[in-house]
Write an enzyme that holds these catalytic residues in place. Structure first.
Site, short mmCIF file in Angstrom:
data_model
loop_
_atom_site.label_atom_id
_atom_site.label_comp_id
_atom_site.label_asym_id
_atom_site.label_seq_id
_atom_site.Cartn_x
_atom_site.Cartn_y
_atom_site.Cartn_z
N ARG A 1 -13.24 -9.25 0.02
CA ARG A 1 -12.05 -8.64 0.11
C ARG A 1 -11.13 -9.81 0.27
NH1 ARG A 1 -9.96 -3.31 0.28
NH2 ARG A 1 -7.92 -4.38 -0.11
N GLN B 1 -9.55 -4.10 -4.76
CA GLN B 1 -11.00 -3.41 -4.19
C GLN B 1 -11.95 -3.45 -5.12
OE1 GLN B 1 -12.12 -2.33 -0.86
NE2 GLN B 1 -14.09 -2.88 -1.81
N HIS C 1 -6.81 1.20 -7.23
CA HIS C 1 -7.07 0.25 -5.92
C HIS C 1 -7.59 -1.14 -6.54
CE1 HIS C 1 -7.61 -1.41 -2.22
NE2 HIS C 1 -8.50 -0.50 -1.59
N CYS D 1 -16.49 0.83 -0.87
CA CYS D 1 -15.32 0.07 -0.66
C CYS D 1 -14.91 0.17 0.86
CB CYS D 1 -14.12 0.73 -1.35
SG CYS D 1 -13.54 2.24 -0.80
N ARG E 1 0.93 -1.11 -0.01
CA ARG E 1 0.20 0.03 -0.01
C ARG E 1 1.02 1.31 -0.13
NH1 ARG E 1 -5.29 1.06 2.96
NH2 ARG E 1 -6.39 -0.35 1.19
N ASP F 1 -17.39 6.60 -2.81
CA ASP F 1 -16.26 6.54 -2.11
C ASP F 1 -16.23 7.94 -1.21
OD1 ASP F 1 -13.89 5.66 -0.88
OD2 ASP F 1 -12.63 6.17 -2.69
#
Ligand code: CP
Ligand code: NVA
Length: 306
Positions: free
Chosen positions: A289, A132, A129, A261, A102, A221
């Site tokens: 996930r 996701q 991402h 998410c 990350r 988001d």
């Protein structure tokens, strides 16, 4: 062959296979069957930003696969004191079988992937991402039974990692996408163009009227991504009106589902009513996930050691 997952474009040819494998392994594991496809393998997980879902789902995923995961916060490793990404990549590759990263920047992500000799998985950077979005497509597949031909609508910050990966993910899956965002938060041209090249209809608008018309899936988001905190006040003003509320949901198809998410900030990008309402699948999405990443890790490992 070493294979990384840095962008959604890295799964252009086998997105459906990864989703199918993830759903299969989820089913098997829930029935009590062992899914130990990565026995005694180790995943290194490097974090330069906070995380709840990514950290816990990768770590638990490795446990279910019979392997082990190591949490590496950039503050606690030498990278945080100036060791180069190149050396970090070369050293970690001598110990672990796969790296999840990350990163603050997509340049750092690409640099790590370039030098690592084991697969690198993007656990979020400032541009994309992909884990996701693969998860979200798996969740849509489970709830709708298909992806191709659906109308996907994303409201809010169109210039962040989720919006960019959604553009590519919808393109690969054959879902049409509408992004509804204030003009200054429209996606980067590169992602718009790549999505169009994949043959889907891409609409980018700042108009809230008819925003969710014909939508099968509605997603949003946070308006303030990690790293954007200094702009919070400005952003909250600029995004006024773009909150996903019951009005916007009721203007979509009656069986539309809602995705986020997470983490969510209720009253900003979405109301609590919608997030906890009957059309919301956000906690199935969060659970997935785990399963999608299991599918991703097994796929990348099998490419390296067929
Ligand atoms: N959705 C997501 O990536 O959550 P975390 O930041 O908690 O990992
Ligand atoms: N766009 C958000 C996603 C969080 C999972 C961020 O980058 O903070």
């Amino acid at each position: 062959m070493k294979r990384d997952l840095i962008s959604m474009l890295d799964v252009k040819d086998d997105l459906n296979d990864i989703i199918a494998l993830s759903i299969k392994l989820k089913r098997q594991s829930k029935k009590g069957k062992r899914i130990e496809h990565l026995k005694r393998k180790t995943l290194g997980m490097m974090f330069e930003k906070p995380s709840t879902r990514t950290r816990v789902s990768f770590e638990t995923g490795m446990t279910l696969l019979g392997g082990h995961a190591i949490f590496l916060s950039s503050n606690d490793i030498q990278l945080g004191r100036g060791e180069s990404i190149e050396d970090t990549a070369l050293v970690l590759s001598r110990y672990v079988d796969m790296i999840m990263y990350r990163a603050k920047s997509s340049e750092a992500m690409r640099e790590l992937a370039k030098h690592a000799t084991v697969p690198v998985i993007n656990g979020l950077d400032n541009k994309e991402h992909p884990c996701q979005v693969i998860t979200d497509l798996m969740t849509i597949q489970e709830h709708k039974g298909r992806l191709k031909g659906l109308q996907f609508v994303y409201l809010g910050d169109g210039n962040n990692n989720m919006a960019h990966s959604y553009l590519l993910g919808c393109g690969i899956a054959g879902m049409n996408i509408r992004i509804v965002a204030p003009k200054q938060y429209w996606p980067e041209k590169y992602y718009r163009e790549e999505a169009k090249k994949l043959g889907i209809t891409v609409e980018i608008t700042d108009k809230l009227q008819n925003a969710t018309k014909d939508a099968d899936v509605i997603a949003t988001d946070t308006w303030v991504s990690m790293g954007d905190e200094a702009e919070k006040e400005k952003r909250v003003k600029e995004f006024k009106g773009y909150t996903v509320d019951t009005m916007l949901m009721s203007a979509a198809k009656p069986d539309a589902i809602f995705l986020h998410c997470l983490p969510a900030y209720y009253g900003y990008e979405v109301t609590r009513d919608v997030a906890y309402g009957s059309q919301s699948v956000i906690f199935d999405e969060a659970e997935n996930r785990l399963w999608a990443q299991i599918g991703i890790m097994v796929t990348l490992y099998r490419c390296m050691f067929p």
